[in-house]
Design a protein around this motif. Structure first.
Motif, mmCIF file in Angstrom:
data_model
loop_
_atom_site.group_PDB
_atom_site.id
_atom_site.type_symbol
_atom_site.label_atom_id
_atom_site.label_comp_id
_atom_site.label_asym_id
_atom_site.label_seq_id
_atom_site.Cartn_x
_atom_site.Cartn_y
_atom_site.Cartn_z
ATOM 1 N N ILE A 1 1.168 -1.369 -0.327
ATOM 2 C CA ILE A 1 0.061 0.264 -0.639
ATOM 3 C C ILE A 1 0.385 1.571 0.278
ATOM 4 N N VAL A 2 1.946 1.494 0.844
ATOM 5 C CA VAL A 2 3.120 1.895 1.206
ATOM 6 C C VAL A 2 3.318 2.483 -0.839
ATOM 7 N N LEU A 3 3.855 2.003 -0.883
ATOM 8 C CA LEU A 3 4.539 1.972 -2.249
ATOM 9 C C LEU A 3 3.453 2.214 -3.551
ATOM 10 N N ILE A 4 2.272 1.737 -3.237
ATOM 11 C CA ILE A 4 0.958 2.392 -4.658
ATOM 12 C C ILE A 4 0.827 3.952 -3.997
ATOM 13 N N THR A 5 0.972 4.622 -2.882
ATOM 14 C CA THR A 5 0.334 5.056 -2.283
ATOM 15 C C THR A 5 1.818 6.352 -2.410
ATOM 16 N N VAL A 6 3.069 5.991 -2.544
ATOM 17 C CA VAL A 6 4.722 6.765 -2.846
ATOM 18 C C VAL A 6 4.140 6.769 -4.732
ATOM 19 N N GLY A 7 3.767 5.701 -5.112
ATOM 20 C CA GLY A 7 3.759 6.228 -6.660
ATOM 21 C C GLY A 7 2.746 7.584 -6.827
ATOM 22 N N VAL A 8 1.675 6.845 -6.747
ATOM 23 C CA VAL A 8 0.330 8.473 -7.077
ATOM 24 C C VAL A 8 1.102 9.409 -6.718
ATOM 25 N N ILE A 9 2.053 9.475 -5.293
ATOM 26 C CA ILE A 9 1.492 10.949 -5.610
ATOM 27 C C ILE A 9 2.778 11.289 -6.270
ATOM 28 N N ALA A 10 3.971 10.954 -6.295
ATOM 29 C CA ALA A 10 5.170 11.069 -7.374
ATOM 30 C C ALA A 10 4.569 11.402 -8.664
ATOM 31 N N ASP A 11 3.793 10.476 -9.016
ATOM 32 C CA ASP A 11 3.781 11.049 -10.285
ATOM 33 C C ASP A 11 2.944 12.266 -10.413
ATOM 34 N N ALA A 12 2.003 12.647 -9.465
ATOM 35 C CA ALA A 12 0.982 14.043 -9.426
ATOM 36 C C ALA A 12 1.989 14.919 -8.937
ATOM 37 N N LEU A 13 3.125 14.868 -8.005
ATOM 38 C CA LEU A 13 4.048 16.186 -8.023
ATOM 39 C C LEU A 13 4.865 16.435 -9.462
ATOM 40 N N THR A 14 4.841 14.816 -10.054
ATOM 41 C CA THR A 14 5.805 15.301 -11.384
ATOM 42 C C THR A 14 5.369 15.645 -12.166
ATOM 43 N N SER A 15 3.409 15.790 -12.374
ATOM 44 C CA SER A 15 2.912 17.003 -13.454
ATOM 45 C C SER A 15 2.493 17.734 -12.895
ATOM 46 N N ASN A 16 2.739 18.572 -11.634
ATOM 47 C CA ASN A 16 2.915 19.712 -11.102
ATOM 48 C C ASN A 16 4.107 20.141 -11.468
#
Length: 200
Positions: free
Chosen positions: A27-42
C-alpha cells in the motif's frame, strides 16, 4: 484505493486470494507512486514549462534519460542485468515487442506533456486516470475476465475521484475569474480617482 480494489478483484477472479495477505508495504508503494506521479506532473507544468520555457521534447529527453539511468542502476545493483541481457539474446523477437512498447509509451507521454503544457497538471491527471480505467475495461473485453464486486467498488471510488477533481477544477476556475474581475474593478476605480485628482 481504486487500484488496490481492482488488483484484489483480479486476484479473486483467478482464485488466488486463498494465500493472500495484507501487506502494508505494498500500500505504501502504491501511495508513493501515485503521489510521485502527481508531483511530477505539477513540477513539469509549473517549473519546466512555465519557468524554464522548456519544450515537451526537452522534458521527454530528460525524463527518459533519468529513468534509463535509474533502472540501469537498479538492475545492476539487484544482479538482474545479465539475466535480462541473456534472455534478450536468447529471444531476439523480444526486441520488436520492446520497440513497439517503447514507441507506444513515447506517444502516450508526449500527449500527456502537451496536455500539462496547454491546460495544466490537474487535467493531465484526470486523463491519466481515465487512461488506466480504459486499459482495465479493455482487459475485461479482450480476456473475458469476470467482473466482481471488488471491481464495482473500485469503479465507484474512481468515479468519485473524477467528480471531486472536476468540482475542485471548477472552483479553482471560478476563484481565478473572481480575482480577475476584482482586480479589473480596482484598476478601474484607481483610474477614475486619478482622473478626478487636480492636475490630471
Amino acid at each position: 484505493a481504486s487500484i488496490v480494489l481492482f488488483s484484489y478483484g483480479d486476484a479473486a477472479g483467478k482464485g488466488k486470494t486463498g494465500n493472500a495477505t495484507f501487506d502494508v508495504f505494498g500500500i505504501v508503494l502504491i501511495t508513493v507512486g501515485v503521489i510521485a506521479d502527481a508531483l511530477t506532473s505539477n513540477f513539469e507544468g509549473e517549473h519546466l514549462f512555465k519557468v524554464r520555457k522548456a519544450s515537451h521534447s526537452e522534458v521527454m529527453m530528460a525524463a527518459s534519460l533519468f529513468g534509463s539511468m535509474y533502472m540501469l542502476a537498479i538492475m545492476v545493483a539487484s544482479g538482474k542485468f545479465w539475466d535480462s541481457y541473456t534472455y534478450t539474446m536468447e529471444n531476439p523477437d523480444l526486441a520488436v515487442k520492446v520497440v513497439v512498447s517503447c514507441s507506444a509509451g513515447y506517444f502516450s507521454i508526449t500527449f500527456i506533456l502537451k496536455i500539462i503544457k496547454k491546460v495544466g497538471a490537474v487535467t493531465a491527471e484526470i486523463v491519466k486516470s481515465v487512461r488506466r480505467v480504459v486499459s482495465i475495461v479493455l482487459s475485461f473485453l479482450i480476456y473475458s475476465k469476470p467482473f466482481l464486486s471488488w471491481h464495482l467498488i473500485g469503479s465507484v471510488f474512481f468515479l468519485l475521484f473524477i467528480y471531486q477533481t472536476f468540482l475542485a477544477k471548477v472552483a479553482k476556475t471560478k476563484a481565478k475569474e473572481a480575482a480577475r474581475r476584482a482586480k479589473a474593478a480596482i484598476d478601474l476605480e484607481n483610474l477614475g480617482t486619478k482622473k478626478n485628482t487636480p492636475g490630471h
